[in-house]
Design an enzyme around this catalytic site. Structure first.
Site, mmCIF file in Angstrom:
data_model
loop_
_atom_site.group_PDB
_atom_site.id
_atom_site.type_symbol
_atom_site.label_atom_id
_atom_site.label_comp_id
_atom_site.label_asym_id
_atom_site.label_seq_id
_atom_site.Cartn_x
_atom_site.Cartn_y
_atom_site.Cartn_z
ATOM 1 N N SER A 675 27.705 0.655 4.535
ATOM 2 C CA SER A 675 26.881 1.529 3.670
ATOM 3 C C SER A 675 27.371 1.706 2.306
ATOM 4 C CB SER A 675 26.020 2.756 4.592
ATOM 5 O OG SER A 675 27.087 3.615 4.643
ATOM 6 N N LYS A 718 21.996 11.475 5.582
ATOM 7 C CA LYS A 718 22.460 11.289 4.240
ATOM 8 C C LYS A 718 21.739 12.038 3.402
ATOM 9 C CE LYS A 718 24.749 6.764 5.507
ATOM 10 N NZ LYS A 718 24.522 5.449 5.326
#
Length: 781
Positions: A675, A718
């Site tokens: 990511s 996140k």
């Protein structure tokens, strides 16, 4: 010879009179008394017919059999209670032709049939002998008929009378006796009697066998009781009252008071009998005794039906935990279905989330809401299959596994059973405990769970199993497939503040012996603790810091201070200097530094990626404890930039003249995952072009060689990390737009989200224009 007569009729209840019989009758019903009176006025003859149902007090014509006996009244006596006792003698059979009166008295026209007094035929003679033989065997088996009765029957020569007399002595139902009475043909009557005698004799033989078997069992039990009492007396004389027999007797008394299935009771009785025969000094005796104690201490009784109160359960869950709406909703759904279905296999719930978010305490609250016992078993570090299934009894010091031990601790068959830290299990040469858990956590199999120690199937289908884990990917896939995974994300600052005010502060005040009048902590102070002294997804460290404040306050109150107020400005005196800087986003736009978003076991966090370009020979260096996947993402980003160098205004020959160094700070912490791909690419482009990265932007997404941005996981965590770090804009892959519904609304309001599908979109949002910042780092050749 048949003859028609008109006679009064007396219905009999539970009784039937044969011709030649003499017996007493007690008559009390009004119609029956009138029938007797009419018979006495006439020729003293009356027709006696039985009722089909003896409980009918006022019989109608359809309730009386159509064949009866003409009898002569020999004597009649009125008793003090109003009834009449009459002595009658049966004369002949009679078939009722029609009823003449039915109101005050039964009067009928009947046809009498006299017996044929001729010589019996050989067939009738043979049947008479068979009847006498069967009757003799019946008398020898039955205690109700004396041998003198049989001798009296032997003297009867008329076949019809023989059949009537024998039938009158047999304990037959009225229906069976009526078949004999209705048999006007003598040969047919003997045949019917022979069949009934044979049936009755077989029943008597069965009764005799059953009585003999019961008597033998009673004799055996009495003999064992007598011998035990003798041994007790002997032991008492020898001073061995507390020996093996006393122990066995106590176990039998305990077993008699327990409720359990029959097969388990038989198994325990067998082991007790075995224990009784083992010498007192034998080591095997303690093994058997321990096994018996385990079987007797386990809950075997079916649980009582519980009244499920959905409103109370919801109230309990809200009292103990703030937020966690999805988890609470799932528990209330389970309760609602169980309330309607009355019987439901317990679901297997798996709470997955970072440390400190309340997984274990939530399981306790579920048990309290359900009104069930709570059992917790920690699986962290378990690497032996026997920890789950137990050891066989052949091993020294063998014990059941943790599942059976937990059921003994619960004391009932439907507890809430928490298997904590299921992702921390391991395996070695002693077996795989995760494989042993497959049977435990499968609702289709756990009703016959097999433990190596107890060796009998145990029903776990009523248990509500809950497992907890920090991460799901370390749980074996077959085990994960049997569980319903519920993710518990980290808390926002607002949620942490509510939890601290409503739960943590009151809990710590009570634990430290303080009251709200003695210690007050403002909301600003709690928010400062959350931002500057903790960085976590849960609230465990927050609770520790609050406890530290309470300890300092307790010391001050003991020293004589009446009230302590902890304000934001005084917090440093209680907890020391700030440990974390709130809002780790860069203060200025920088070249070659991009902010990424990472998922960790402790929740989401920001991740700075730095890129340095120095003269060299085109070497790419990666540092910061990067995993293989993250290194491959850096290679992919580097290859993409080389393929797009001209469009990005980067000299095409830069790989041969410059070395590129990519570093991820906090190098002691291992990092992995795809990511960070677009973050690395953004930092590389910034370093190579001299365009600064916007300080308020954070990003996450996987990059391909053609620059496409692929979706990633952990969006909620996140976003929470970005919010905690003071980021203003978040770049997310376009395919992750649907995942924003899991992000709390307060976070969505304070963050700006941009959805990107290509690296061009990322660079357009993240990089400042060149014209505003000066010349590129690399000069085109």
């Amino acid at each position: 010879m048949a003859q028609s007569v008109t006679l009064p009729l007396l219905p009999l209840r539970g009784l039937l009179v044969f011709p030649t019989m003499v017996l007493h009758l007690d008559v009390g019903r009004e119609k029956s008394v009138h029938a007797l009176e009419r018979a006495m006025v006439g020729n003293r003859k009356i027709l006696l017919a039985s009722q089909m149902e003896s409980h009918v007090d006022d019989p109608q014509t359809g309730d009386i059999y159509g064949v009866g006996t003409v009898a002569e009244i020999k004597q009649m006596l009125k008793l003090p209670n109003g009834t009449i006792r009459v002595l009658v003698e049966g004369l002949s059979r009679a078939r009722i032709l029609r009823y003449l009166e039915t109101e005050e008295v039964f009067s009928v026209e009947a046809e009498t049939v006299d017996e044929d007094s001729g010589e019996p035929t050989p067939e009738i003679e043979a049947r008479m002998r068979s009847v006498l033989h069967q009757f003799e065997q019946y008398v020898s088996l039955s205690k109700k008929i004396t041998h003198e009765t049989y001798l009296a029957v032997l003297d009867i020569e008329e076949p019809g009378r023989l059949a009537d007399v024998i039938a009158s002595h047999l304990p037959l139902k009225i229906k069976d006796k009526q078949t004999i009475l209705e048999a006007f043909d003598v040969e047919e009557r003997l045949e019917q009697l022979l069949r009934l005698l044979s049936d009755e004799r077989e029943v008597l033989e069965l009764e005799r066998k059953i009585n003999q078997r019961v008597r033998r069992q009673m004799e055996k039990t009495q003999k064992e009781y007598f011998l035990r009492e003798q041994m007790k007396a002997i032991q008492k004389e020898l001073g061995e009252k507390e020996g093996r027999l006393a122990e066995v007797e106590q176990l039998r008394e305990q077993l008699a008071a327990l409720e359990m299935p029959g097969e388990i009771r038989e198994r325990i009785e067998k082991e007790i009998d075995r224990l009784e025969k083992i010498p007192q000094a034998s080591a095997e005796g303690s093994v058997v005794r321990t096994y018996i104690d385990w079987l007797m201490s386990l809950p075997w009784k079916e649980p009582e039906p519980r009244e499920i109160d959905i409103n109370r359960a919801s109230q309990v869950l809200d009292e103990d935990h703030y937020g966690l709406e999805k988890v609470k909703e799932r528990i209330l759904e389970y309760l609602a279905v169980q309330k309607l279905a009355h019987r439901l296999k317990g679901p297997i719930l798996c709470f997955v989330g970072p440390p400190g978010v309340g997984k274990t305490s939530l399981a306790k609250s579920i048990a309290r809401a359900l009104g069930r016992r709570f059992v917790r078993v920690s699986l962290g570090g378990v690497r032996d299959e026997a920890e789950i299934r137990g050891h066989r009894r052949t091993y020294v010091g063998a014990l059941p596994g943790r599942i059976i031990q937990g059921m003994k601790q619960a004391g009932e068959m439907d507890p809430v059973f928490l298997l904590d830290e299921i992702d921390k299990m391991s395996h070695d040469f002693r077996g795989d405990p995760a494989s042993a858990l497959l049977e435990v956590l499968d609702p289709e199999q756990n009703h016959t769970f097999s433990d190596h120690y107890i060796e009998v199937p145990y029903d776990l289908s009523r248990v509500l199993f809950i497992t907890t884990a920090n991460v799901a990917y370390t749980i074996p896939q077959p085990l994960l497939d049997r569980m319903e995974v519920i993710h518990l994300p980290g808390y926002t600052e607002v949620e942490k503040l509510r939890i601290a005010k409503g739960y943590l502060v009151p809990k710590q005040l009570e634990a430290h012996g303080l009251t709200r009048d003695q210690l007050s902590i403002s909301d600003e102070t709690l928010l400062k603790i959350i931002r500057s002294y903790t960085r976590e997804a849960g609230v465990r460290n927050l609770e520790r810091e609050i406890a530290a404040v309470c300890r300092k306050a307790a010391r001050m109150i003991v020293d004589g201070k009446k009230k302590v107020s902890v304000t934001k400005s005084r917090l440093q005196a209680f907890l020391g200097p700030e440990r974390f800087r709130f809002g780790t986003a860069e203060e200025t736009d920088q070249v070659g530094v991009a902010t990424g978003l990472a998922w960790t076991e402790a929740g989401g966090d920001t991740l700075s990626i730095e890129v340095a370009v120095v003269p060299g020979k085109g070497k790419l260096t990666l540092t910061g404890q990067l995993g293989d996947v993250m290194k491959e993402s850096a290679q992919a980003a580097f290859s993409y930039i080389r393929s797009r160098a001209r469009q990005l205004q980067i000299p095409p020959g830069f790989p041969d003249e410059y070395d590129v160094h990519i570093h991820v700070p906090e190098g002691a912490i291992p990092k992995d995952g795809p990511s960070a791909g677009i973050t690395m690419a953004t930092a590389l482009v910034s370093a190579l072009t001299g365009r600064p990265v916007a300080r308020e932007v954070a990003m996450t997404g996987e990059i391909t060689l053609r620059g496409r941005v692929l979706p990633i996981g952990g969006v909620k965590e996140k976003c929470l990390g970005a919010h905690r770090a003071g980021v203003q804009k978040v770049l997310l892959p376009k395919d992750n737009e649907k995942d924003l519904q899991d992000v709390p609304e307060v976070v969505r309001r304070q963050l700006s989200f941009v959805y990107v599908s290509h690296m061009d979109d990322v660079l357009a949002e993240a990089l400042r224009p060149v014209a505003e910042q000066g010349e590129p780092v690399l000069q085109p050749t």
